[in-house]
Enzyme design. Structure first.
Site, PDB file in Angstrom:
ATOM      1  N   ASP A  41      -3.225   8.422  -0.912  1.00 42.22           N
ATOM      2  CA  ASP A  41      -3.583   7.335   0.005  1.00 42.22           C
ATOM      3  C   ASP A  41      -5.046   6.945  -0.215  1.00 42.22           C
ATOM      4  OD1 ASP A  41      -3.505   5.661   2.354  1.00 42.22           O
ATOM      5  OD2 ASP A  41      -4.456   7.285   3.471  1.00 42.22           O
ATOM      6  N   HIS A 101       0.811  -1.221   0.000  1.00 43.22           N
ATOM      7  CA  HIS A 101       0.000   0.000   0.000  1.00 43.22           C
ATOM      8  C   HIS A 101       0.849   1.279   0.000  1.00 43.22           C
ATOM      9  CE1 HIS A 101      -2.932   3.014   1.152  1.00 43.22           C
ATOM     10  NE2 HIS A 101      -2.364   3.149   2.336  1.00 43.22           N
ATOM     11  N   ASP A 106     -21.331  13.437 -27.209  1.00 46.32           N
ATOM     12  CA  ASP A 106     -21.472  14.019 -25.884  1.00 46.32           C
ATOM     13  C   ASP A 106     -20.373  13.569 -24.939  1.00 46.32           C
ATOM     14  OD1 ASP A 106     -23.737  15.442 -26.421  1.00 46.32           O
ATOM     15  OD2 ASP A 106     -25.003  13.684 -26.131  1.00 46.32           O
ATOM     16  N   GLU A 147       0.825   5.504  12.792  1.00 46.91           N
ATOM     17  CA  GLU A 147      -0.519   5.115  13.175  1.00 46.91           C
ATOM     18  C   GLU A 147      -0.615   3.605  13.442  1.00 46.91           C
ATOM     19  OE1 GLU A 147      -3.051   6.960  13.636  1.00 46.91           O
ATOM     20  OE2 GLU A 147      -4.833   5.701  13.446  1.00 46.91           O
ATOM     21  N   ASP A 148      -0.032   2.817  12.577  1.00 44.96           N
ATOM     22  CA  ASP A 148      -0.324   1.381  12.589  1.00 44.96           C
ATOM     23  C   ASP A 148       0.818   0.492  13.082  1.00 44.96           C
ATOM     24  OD1 ASP A 148      -2.751   2.030  11.535  1.00 44.96           O
ATOM     25  OD2 ASP A 148      -2.164   1.665   9.451  1.00 44.96           O
ATOM     26  N   HIS A 206       3.771   6.758   5.557  1.00 49.14           N
ATOM     27  CA  HIS A 206       2.589   7.467   6.053  1.00 49.14           C
ATOM     28  C   HIS A 206       1.761   6.699   7.069  1.00 49.14           C
ATOM     29  CE1 HIS A 206       0.216   5.325   2.917  1.00 49.14           C
ATOM     30  NE2 HIS A 206      -0.800   5.557   3.725  1.00 49.14           N
TER      31      HIS A 206
END
Ligand code: MN
Length: 729
Positions: free
Chosen positions: A138, A47, A258, A75-76, A71
């Site tokens: 992200d 990721h 269109d 947090e993780d 990033h």
């Protein structure tokens, strides 16, 4: 994508990039995430690598790429700020902290926290716009892998993406990312519409695979003949932008024309106007579609000339003309300021001066004392044209600007709208017509004995509320009329000492050509029939002395009350050949004792009266009376569609969604591949009918839809349609 591919890509635009730092960040993130897995089952490190890859496409600097790789570590994982600072320096650590703060600000949560979250978000990005760039990349990768999540989560994340991240991407000029976010979110939010558009796109492409290339060549040749050196690109528009255009402009998805947009890149501003001149002399332009965003740039500094043309072959195409520099900004947005630039060492100064939007946000943040206030101001700034309100439980309700309490009530539930007597905004009681503001927490106050007020209709901003009020009032009036009618009929039977049975009433229904006993009672209650007429229909031997000459009608509103300018008093009918509805231009034709017939101005039946000018009457709709009556009118359309299972039900469903009600329907032709039918639809007015036609044209199974204009044998009604026979004779 592999990490070495990203390194290669970065080195291709920035040969002096800090390769060692990027490698160090990759190894660090990989070790910290360890054997964590994504919902897809892939190793977690895939990721951040993909996110870094997206940013490398925008040619961003080493710090941004390193931030992308790191990033999610704060947090993780067990990574700490101190560790990051030691390994990657202050700048990267601050950026990673910003992204982490932003990720914690889940935008769709309980309404009490929302203001706070939004403020956190702005604080996080206002320090450095690169935080937002990483966050958008992200979110893009998370949307690309959304299929692995549970459906409720998919919906919530898609909604948040559509409401917040796509507008933010647009505001900072990342158009590609915005388009992709919208298409991905659209896919989850309205699966059916998405499928219908993409199927249609694929189908049309099949037929004209090389159309884009051919047109690019033709436009290039034109410009070359005009002495201009230009690069020309053509691309298909995105499903969501097609869908939005169909909805907002109420146009049909008719043809490839269109859905293709062309871009012409020239050397200077002067050449932009020259190119426009060359193209306009060679190709016809569609009036009213030219926009000059070069002299008046958009808020995100986007510049370009936009025009719509009729290309060879009669197609409409959209064309954008701009310089290479403008194109760079259109492609990269604010990211352009963070491009690697050769030479000079001042390359990292954030170019806030040049970005008016960011400056505005910063100003608002500095001026506001409370987070909630800045939240409200900024939201207004970002979501022009919308009001976002919340239910007491924190559900987000999006309404057009100028929406009032009743709009909110009907947006939640029809029953809430029908019984709404007021609203409570942020704890304060207000009338149902009070204007809503961004961020309002709204509670609907209801009372079952009350009806919505007719005067509210004019203040409502949503069609749902307007039609809801009309329907509610209509139903109520009908219920009243039915009850009163029944009382009157019971009384007249009683005083004549005759027996009133349901069987007898059924007989009257048939004789008086109404649709049901209730309809009959409603007609009596509304005064269309007298109680005596009903009595006479059941017992024909009874006295007729109180009968009137009035023609039996099933409509609850006499059209004579809605049309101005009728001479004489012999009554007025709407002609059944063309079925005009309020808003259509009409003309009256005097038919002697039968009264006046109102025809649509373009009804071919009028040709039969050209030699009798004395019979023509200048009549017109009394629009205030029409609106006041709330009555429905039958508009007739002819439609042909693909003959396959489910086609008819998709047509009726589309009509229902557009708030129309099918009054009658006849299949006039049926072949192996298609069928044709004539539909009578209850509509409020001409605008409502054209809305329905537009909705039908968007249906994949529908080939063509038109108003029925006039009388041809093909459209002859069944003989029992009494009014038709008269109009035709
Ligand atoms: Mn992430």
């Amino acid at each position: 994508m592999r990490h070495w591919q990203i390194v290669e890509e970065i080195l291709s635009y920035d040969p002096k990039a800090d390769e060692a730092l990027i490698n160090k960040a990759y190894v660090y993130a990989m070790r910290k995430h360890g054997d964590q897995k994504r919902a897809s089952g892939a190793p977690y490190i895939s990721h951040p690598v993909e996110v870094a890859g997206i940013l490398a496409r925008y040619r961003l600097d080493t710090e941004t790429i390193v931030t992308a790789l790191l990033h999610d570590t704060l947090e993780d994982t067990l990574a700490t700020e101190e560790e990051l600072t030691g390994l990657f320096g202050e700048e990267v650590t601050t950026l990673v902290k910003g992204v982490t703060k932003l990720s914690n600000a889940s935008l769709i949560s309980s309404e009490t926290k929302q203001a706070e979250n939004f403020s956190k978000l702005l604080m996080a990005i206002s320090g450095d716009i690169r935080v937002l760039l990483v966050k958008l990349a992200d979110r893009l990768h998370n949307m690309q892998t959304l299929e692995h999540l549970r459906p409720e989560k998919q919906k919530r994340i898609a909604q948040e993406t559509m409401d917040y991240y796509a507008p933010m991407a647009e505001r900072v000029g990342l158009h590609e990312i915005k388009d992709e976010l919208q298409d991905l979110a659209f896919q989850y939010l309205d699966e059916e519409a998405y499928r219908s558009i993409t199927t249609r796109l694929a189908f049309q492409q099949e037929g004209e695979a090389d159309l884009v290339d051919r047109l690019v060549e033709q436009i290039s040749d034109l410009l070359k003949q005009g002495g201009l050196d230009a690069r020309v690109f053509g691309r298909l528009k995105r499903p969501f932008s097609i869908w939005r255009k169909m909805r907002t402009k109420k146009v049909a998805f008719e043809s490839m024309s269109d859905v293709i947009a062309f871009r012409v890149i020239v050397g200077s501003v002067e050449e932009c106007y020259q190119a426009l001149g060359v193209i306009h002399t060679k190709l016809q332009m569609v009036p009213g579609r030219f926009k000059d965003y070069i002299s008046t740039p958009k808020a995100n500094r986007y510049q370009s000339l936009h025009t719509t043309l009729i290309a060879p072959g009669g197609r409409r195409i959209e064309l954008q003309i701009r310089t290479g520099e403008m194109d760079e900004l259109a492609e990269y947005g604010v990211a352009a300021h963070w491009h690697y630039k050769t030479g000079g060492d001042g390359q990292k100064a954030p170019d806030l001066e040049q970005n008016r939007w960011l400056q505005q946000l910063l100003d608002i943040l500095q001026e506001s004392e409370h987070p909630a206030e800045s939240y409200e101001n900024v939201r207004e700034n970002m979501f022009v044209g919308h009001v976002l309100c919340f239910t007491p439980k924190g559900k987000l309700v999006e309404l057009p600007t100028g929406a009032i309490g009743v709009d909110f009530a009907y947006a939640l539930h029809t029953e809430l709208g029908d019984t709404c007597v007021g609203i409570k905004v942020n704890g304060k009681n207000l009338p149902a017509t009070a204007l809503l503001n961004n961020g309002d927490s709204v509670e609907v106050l209801t009372s079952s004995g009350q009806l919505p007020q007719e005067e509210w209709i004019g203040n409502c901003q949503t069609g749902r509320a307007r039609s809801g009020i009309r329907r509610c009032l209509r139903q109520h009036a009908r219920a009243n009329n039915v009850a009163n009618g029944r009382k009157l009929v019971e009384k007249v039977f009683l005083s004549a000492d005759l027996k009133l049975t349901e069987n007898g009433l059924e007989q009257a229904v048939e004789k008086l050509m109404t649709r049901s006993v209730d309809d009959l009672m409603e007609a009596v209650g509304a005064g269309t029939f007298t109680d005596r007429e009903v009595l006479h229909a059941v017992y024909p031997g009874e006295s007729r002395k109180r009968e009137t000459r009035r023609a039996p009608r099933v409509e609850t509103v006499n059209p004579a009350l809605l049309i101005k300018g009728v001479r004489g008093d012999s009554g007025l009918e709407i002609a059944d050949c063309c079925c005009p509805v309020p808003g259509d231009r009409i003309v009256g034709i005097q038919m002697g004792a039968r009264g006046t017939y109102a025809h649509a101005i373009d009804c071919p039946a009028l040709e039969g009266f050209t030699s009798a000018p004395e019979r023509w009457q200048d009549v017109g709709w009394d629009m205030p009376a029409v609106q006041k009556s709330g009555a429905m009118h039958v508009g007739r359309i002819r439609l042909d569609a693909v003959n396959k299972r489910g086609a008819l039900s998709s047509i009726t469903a589309a009509i229902a969604r557009a708030d129309g009600n099918i009054d009658n329907l006849r299949i006039t032709k049926k072949e192996t591949l298609f069928f044709e039918m004539i539909l009578g639809i209850d509509v409020r007015d001409a605008q409502h009918l054209s809305d329905i036609i537009a909705a039908l044209r968007a249906e994949p199974d529908v080939n063509n839809v038109d108003r029925v204009r006039g009388w041809t044998p093909r459209h002859r009604q069944p003989a029992n349609d009494r009014r038709t026979e008269r109009a035709a004779s």
